[in-house]
Write a protein that holds these residues in place. Structure first.
Motif, PDB file in Angstrom:
ATOM      1  N   LEU A  79      -6.882   4.739  -0.432  1.00 13.08           N
ATOM      2  CA  LEU A  79      -6.865   3.649   0.541  1.00 13.08           C
ATOM      3  C   LEU A  79      -8.198   3.602   1.270  1.00 13.08           C
ATOM      4  CD1 LEU A  79      -3.788   4.045  -0.025  1.00 13.08           C
ATOM      5  CD2 LEU A  79      -3.411   3.304   2.344  1.00 13.08           C
ATOM      6  N   PRO A 139      -4.692   5.548  -6.233  1.00 16.03           N
ATOM      7  CA  PRO A 139      -3.938   5.381  -4.975  1.00 16.03           C
ATOM      8  C   PRO A 139      -4.763   5.649  -3.727  1.00 16.03           C
ATOM      9  CG  PRO A 139      -3.404   7.470  -5.991  1.00 16.03           C
ATOM     10  CD  PRO A 139      -4.344   6.793  -6.931  1.00 16.03           C
ATOM     11  N   ARG A 158      -6.904  -1.541   2.938  1.00 10.65           N
ATOM     12  CA  ARG A 158      -6.647  -2.069   1.600  1.00 10.65           C
ATOM     13  C   ARG A 158      -6.838  -0.946   0.584  1.00 10.65           C
ATOM     14  NH1 ARG A 158     -12.160  -5.489   0.061  1.00 10.65           N
ATOM     15  NH2 ARG A 158     -13.621  -3.738   0.407  1.00 10.65           N
ATOM     16  N   ARG A 159      -6.564  -1.274  -0.662  1.00 17.18           N
ATOM     17  CA  ARG A 159      -6.797  -0.305  -1.732  1.00 17.18           C
ATOM     18  C   ARG A 159      -8.309  -0.146  -1.955  1.00 17.18           C
ATOM     19  NH1 ARG A 159      -2.591   1.367  -4.876  1.00 17.18           N
ATOM     20  NH2 ARG A 159      -0.621   0.261  -4.580  1.00 17.18           N
ATOM     21  N   LEU A 201       0.838  -1.200   0.000  1.00 18.27           N
ATOM     22  CA  LEU A 201       0.000   0.000   0.000  1.00 18.27           C
ATOM     23  C   LEU A 201       0.871   1.249   0.000  1.00 18.27           C
ATOM     24  CD1 LEU A 201      -2.741  -0.959   2.625  1.00 18.27           C
ATOM     25  CD2 LEU A 201      -2.895  -1.067   0.126  1.00 18.27           C
TER      26      LEU A 201
END
Length: 680
Positions: free
Chosen positions: A605, A603, A596-597, A555
């Motif tokens: 989170l 990008p 997590r994404r 991440l």
């Protein structure tokens, strides 16, 4: 050539006249007869035209007299209706007097109103006093006649002296007040005949007309004279019959002597008159169009002026050379300079900061040259008021295009954003204080947990310290052996480990409570969770909650305000654990923290806090993020509202989902490195 006159009938003198003279006389007599006939015809035409003109004037005067009489009757009927509409009753004297005075102010022809009982005693009155025997006798006769007729009645007119030596011809009107078939009182109204003519008939009179009230014998009672008189006077009379009184309405009209042009002259000027009338009609049409256009323009200018004066936004216009051509009152009030001092000025402007004059001049030159970007893009700058104080403004400029499509300058819209900046600063400060208050409240709730957690390392430290002292104090006459020294070393290491453990607990709480500057920085997700996990585990151990942390690999770091995001994580985890504490009989209480994404890609989170508590009811879900709304007696109702505000300030989104088979999941997104949300 015979003359047609018998010789026996000729005068004796004619026999001596030459024959040619007789022929000439005959021809001239015919021309004279023809001329006399033409003159007679012309005179007759002129006389007939004059008679026709006089008849037309007389007919118009008769119609005007009839219309005047009709207007007078309508006015008297209207006054009677207004008087009968006055309030009655035993307790309505004050209301009656108030409305009677108001009626007298609206009806100048009425000079006095009286409300009398059935014995004609005055109960209430309004207007000028008319305390004369004549007035009383005329009013009494009118009321007696009205009682007999059971209808309004008018008295004969009488002359009443007024203060100042003047007088007026007055007339009384009495109307019976009938209730259940019986007369319960009277309404007496006093009319001024002069005011009646002036207010009712006067506005409709022409300048050459006069009107008067006369008696049957011709005695003039009241008169409104003509403003202009001519050589002839025409008179029309109308019988003005009223119940109980009969007056004669006489109207006089003055007119100039009838003048009729000869037909020949009329024929000569007819064509010119038609041409002149045509030209006049064209001029009238054009004049009306011009006046309409001028009126529309004046209304548009007045509307624009009123709109500009009511604006709180400053307006400033500049020509292509940078000279100020217009400023509205809002701009003058904003900078503190009058319009006369600003209009016509060029750079440097008096409201520019002195140290930024060169920068502002360069920006103005780029704007005038069209190199400052799109006109819709505004820019923030600073102005200086006349008293020297500075304030921030937002400037939006657009090109000025005239009616021919030519670019003539620039129009600027200036907004004073000082109050907005002050409100933003106040909001930010208030937000920080609320956040600090929430952190302090959290620390207060964790005080007991903290003391319990610190008891273990402190008790271990005390035990290790006591054992070490015992090992370092041998029996008299002996020295510590190597084994005891090794045990002391192990005890000291464990003391250091327990002291470090206690220090970490205290430091985590201290870092969370203290106020730090709100700046965006890149922070790994693991560090965000590590900063709050010690505090989370304190409450988790007390509530028998298991904490599971899952962070996806690879991440990017989070671009955020570290302190604010830590507050969000702590608030959500505390709410989750409290929700599980309220659930009785649960086999296992599990708090899951996951990073997590975001599924949307990029990008971003996604942080999730899941519990297996009782869930959120529908009535609570509708007001879940409402400030100061809480379902707990000790709660403040600011936790979730504060969390959503923090997440949205970072450009993210906070939401909740029902967890299957039970519980709730709170999910929020934060920008990773390279995806910055809006600044604070």
């Amino acid at each position: 050539m015979s003359t047609g006159i018998p010789s026996s009938a000729r005068p004796a003198g004619w026999a001596r006249l030459p024959r040619r003279w007789l022929g000439a006389w005959r021809r001239w007599s015919l021309w004279v007869l023809l001329g006399a006939l033409v003159a007679g015809v012309l005179v007759t035409l002129v006389w007939l035209a004059g008679r026709y003109e006089a008849s037309q004037v007389q007919e118009r005067l008769e119609r005007d007299a009839m219309d005047a009489a009709a207007d007078l009757r309508r006015a008297l009927a209207r006054d009677l209706q207004d008087m009968l509409a006055l309030p009655g009753g035993a307790d309505g004297i004050l209301a009656w007097q108030g409305q009677a005075n108001e009626l007298l102010s609206r009806r100048p022809e009425l000079v006095r109103l009286e409300w009398r009982d059935e014995q004609q005693r005055v109960r209430a009155e309004a207007g000028i006093p008319t305390q004369q025997d004549t007035a009383h006798s005329e009013a009494a006769m009118a009321c007696a006649n009205a009682r007999r007729l059971m209808a309004p009645s008018y008295s004969a007119s009488y002359y009443h002296l007024l203060p100042g030596g003047t007088g007026a011809e007055l007339m009384e009107m009495c109307a019976p007040l009938v209730e259940a078939g019986r007369v319960r009182g009277y309404l007496v109204g006093t009319y001024s005949l002069q005011a009646l003519l002036a207010d009712v008939v006067g506005p409709q009179l022409q300048r050459t007309q006069g009107v008067s009230f006369t008696e049957a014998d011709g005695t003039r009672l009241a008169r409104v004279a003509a403003q202009r008189r001519g050589s002839r006077m025409f008179t029309a009379q109308q019988l003005f019959d009223l119940p109980g009184n009969t007056l004669v309405l006489r109207m006089d009209g003055w007119h100039a002597a009838p003048s009729v042009f000869p037909n020949v002259l009329t024929a000569l000027v007819t064509a010119m008159s038609i041409a002149l009338v045509s030209v006049l009609l064209v001029l009238v049409r054009d004049t009306r169009r011009r006046l309409r256009a001028e009126r529309d323009l004046a209304e548009a200018l007045a509307f624009r002026k009123a709109m500009e004066d009511s604006l709180v936004t400053g307006l400033r216009a500049r020509d292509l050379h940078g000279h100020v051509t217009y400023v509205n009152p809002a701009f003058c009030a904003m900078v503190g300079f009058p319009a006369a001092e600003l209009v016509g000025r060029a750079a440097p402007m008096p409201y520019w900061p002195p140290e930024l004059t060169e920068e502002y001049s360069g920006r103005q030159e780029r704007r005038l040259a069209g190199r400052l970007g799109p006109s819709s893009a505004g820019y923030e700058t600073s102005f200086v008021r006349s008293d020297g104080s500075r304030f921030p403004v937002m400037v939006y400029e657009a090109p000025l295009i005239n009616a021919h499509g030519v670019h003539t300058g620039w129009m600027g819209c200036i907004l004073d954003v000082s109050e907005q900046r002050r409100a933003e600063e106040l909001s930010r400060t208030t937000h920080e204080r609320l956040q600090a208050t929430a952190r302090l409240a959290t620390v207060g709730e964790m005080a007991s947990l903290l003391s319990h957690e610190l008891n273990q390392p402190l008790a271990a430290i005390a035990s290790y310290a006591t054992g070490s002292l015992n090992l370092l104090t041998p029996l008299p006459g002996s020295a510590p052996d190597a084994h005891d020294l090794h045990e002391v070393q192990v005890a000291v290491q464990r003391i250091a480990h327990q002291a470090e453990r206690a220090g970490r607990v205290i430091k985590s709480v201290h870092d969370f409570v203290r106020r730090r500057p709100h700046t965006r920085e890149t922070v790994p997700a693991q560090e965000l969770l590590d900063a709050v996990l010690p505090i989370i585990r304190l409450q988790a151990r007390k509530l028998a909650v298991q904490v599971a942390v899952e962070i996806a690999p690879g991440l990017p770091p989070v671009l955020c305000d570290r302190t604010m995001v830590e507050q969000v994580l702590l608030n959500l985890t505390r709410n989750a654990m409290q929700a599980m504490d309220e659930q009785e009989g649960a086999a296992a209480r599990l708090l899951q923290l996951q990073v997590r994404r975001a599924p949307a890609g990029g990008p971003w989170l996604e942080f999730s806090v899941a519990d297996n508590g009782s869930g959120i009811p529908e009535d609570v879900a509708a007001r879940l993020f409402t400030p100061f709304y809480t379902t707990r007696t000790e709660g403040m109702g600011l936790g979730l509202s504060l969390c959503r505000t923090v997440v949205e300030q970072h450009g993210g989104h906070l939401a909740w989902l029902a967890r299957q088979p039970r519980g709730t999941v709170f999910v929020f997104t934060l920008p990773g490195d390279g995806q910055s949300g809006p600044s604070n």
